[in-house]
Motif scaffolding. Sequence first.
Motif, PDB file in Angstrom:
ATOM      1  N   THR A 177      15.006  62.512 -33.360  1.00  0.00           N
ATOM      2  CA  THR A 177      15.772  61.590 -34.202  1.00  0.00           C
ATOM      3  C   THR A 177      14.859  60.541 -34.823  1.00  0.00           C
ATOM      4  O   THR A 177      15.006  60.191 -36.003  1.00  0.00           O
ATOM      5  CB  THR A 177      16.899  60.933 -33.364  1.00  0.00           C
TER       6      THR A 177
ATOM      7  N   GLN B 116      23.142  62.155 -35.913  1.00  0.00           N
ATOM      8  CA  GLN B 116      23.521  62.803 -34.656  1.00  0.00           C
ATOM      9  C   GLN B 116      24.928  62.351 -34.222  1.00  0.00           C
ATOM     10  O   GLN B 116      25.684  63.142 -33.684  1.00  0.00           O
ATOM     11  CB  GLN B 116      22.482  62.427 -33.591  1.00  0.00           C
TER      12      GLN B 116
ATOM     13  N   ASP C  89      20.728  66.190 -38.096  1.00  0.00           N
ATOM     14  CA  ASP C  89      20.286  65.818 -36.751  1.00  0.00           C
ATOM     15  C   ASP C  89      21.271  66.350 -35.727  1.00  0.00           C
ATOM     16  O   ASP C  89      22.284  65.718 -35.441  1.00  0.00           O
ATOM     17  CB  ASP C  89      20.137  64.294 -36.633  1.00  0.00           C
TER      18      ASP C  89
HETATM   19 MG    MG Z   1      18.242  62.819 -31.258  1.00  0.00          MG
END
Ligand code: MG
Length: 242
Positions: A48, A89, A169
């Motif tokens: 990330t 994410q 992500d």
């Molecule tokens: Mg991550």
Amino acid sequence: TPERGRIEFSGVTFGFPGAETPVVKDASFVVEPGKTTAIIGSTGAGKTVLLNLMLRLYDPQQGTITIDGAPVSQLTREQLADAIGLVPQRPYLFAGTIASNLRFGRSGATEEELWEALRVAQGEDFVKAKELGLDEPVSQGGTSVSGGQRQRLSIARLLVARPKVYLFDDSFSALDVATDARLRAALPEATQGATTIIVAQRVSTITEADQILVIEAGEIVGRGTHDELLASSDVYQEIVRS
Ligand code: MG
Ligand code: TTP
């Protein structure tokens, strides 16, 4: 041929202020335009953070990141937003409607374009099932839709935005394997051959990527295609086995 989102990291090191060790260490790699690059690695490896660096959520202490030759540190916010977009994410929705959330990607998008993005993102059926369809209200944070639905709306929003570089992500791990496969099969046409970077947990999501970067504790420890990494990377073999 016009540049379609080539990203280059050269010797990029980044650590959070106050932390003892950097979370990205001397990372150098090229994301080829129009290709799919996958990033895989265990939790906390720095996947990330790598994407966030591309979006300039933070700047590296060392090294440079360029998009089509231009250092991201020299792009305006608008230039950066045109070039690159992220499905985070943990996707978020704003108070409004499904349509207004999708148009956050591009305010001028037509209803037809919204439905097309939803079709690709595998969100068409659940939006059609809503009483008001695209005009269904969404509360802030998106609590009126499930986590998986929020993820698909967030994917559709990025498709509506049409950046040169798409960042996903961990956007497919909440989907069942069949839906994941359908979505990825529909992506290349929908993104019109734009550069795509996919952070994934499941190896099946990325086996067909043009390039896979294996990241461990902030370092790129393997790169290549699925077959190349199977032959060359212990870390990758372990991920495949797990
Ligand atoms: Mg991550
Ligand atoms: P991440 O880049 O968030 O790790 P990841 O995305 O590979 O992990 P996951 O698969 O679980 O999503 O984090 C890398 C390191 O940086 C980790 O030690 C946590 C730290 N970190 C912070 O300290 N602050 C932050 O805001 C983020 C995003 C990460």
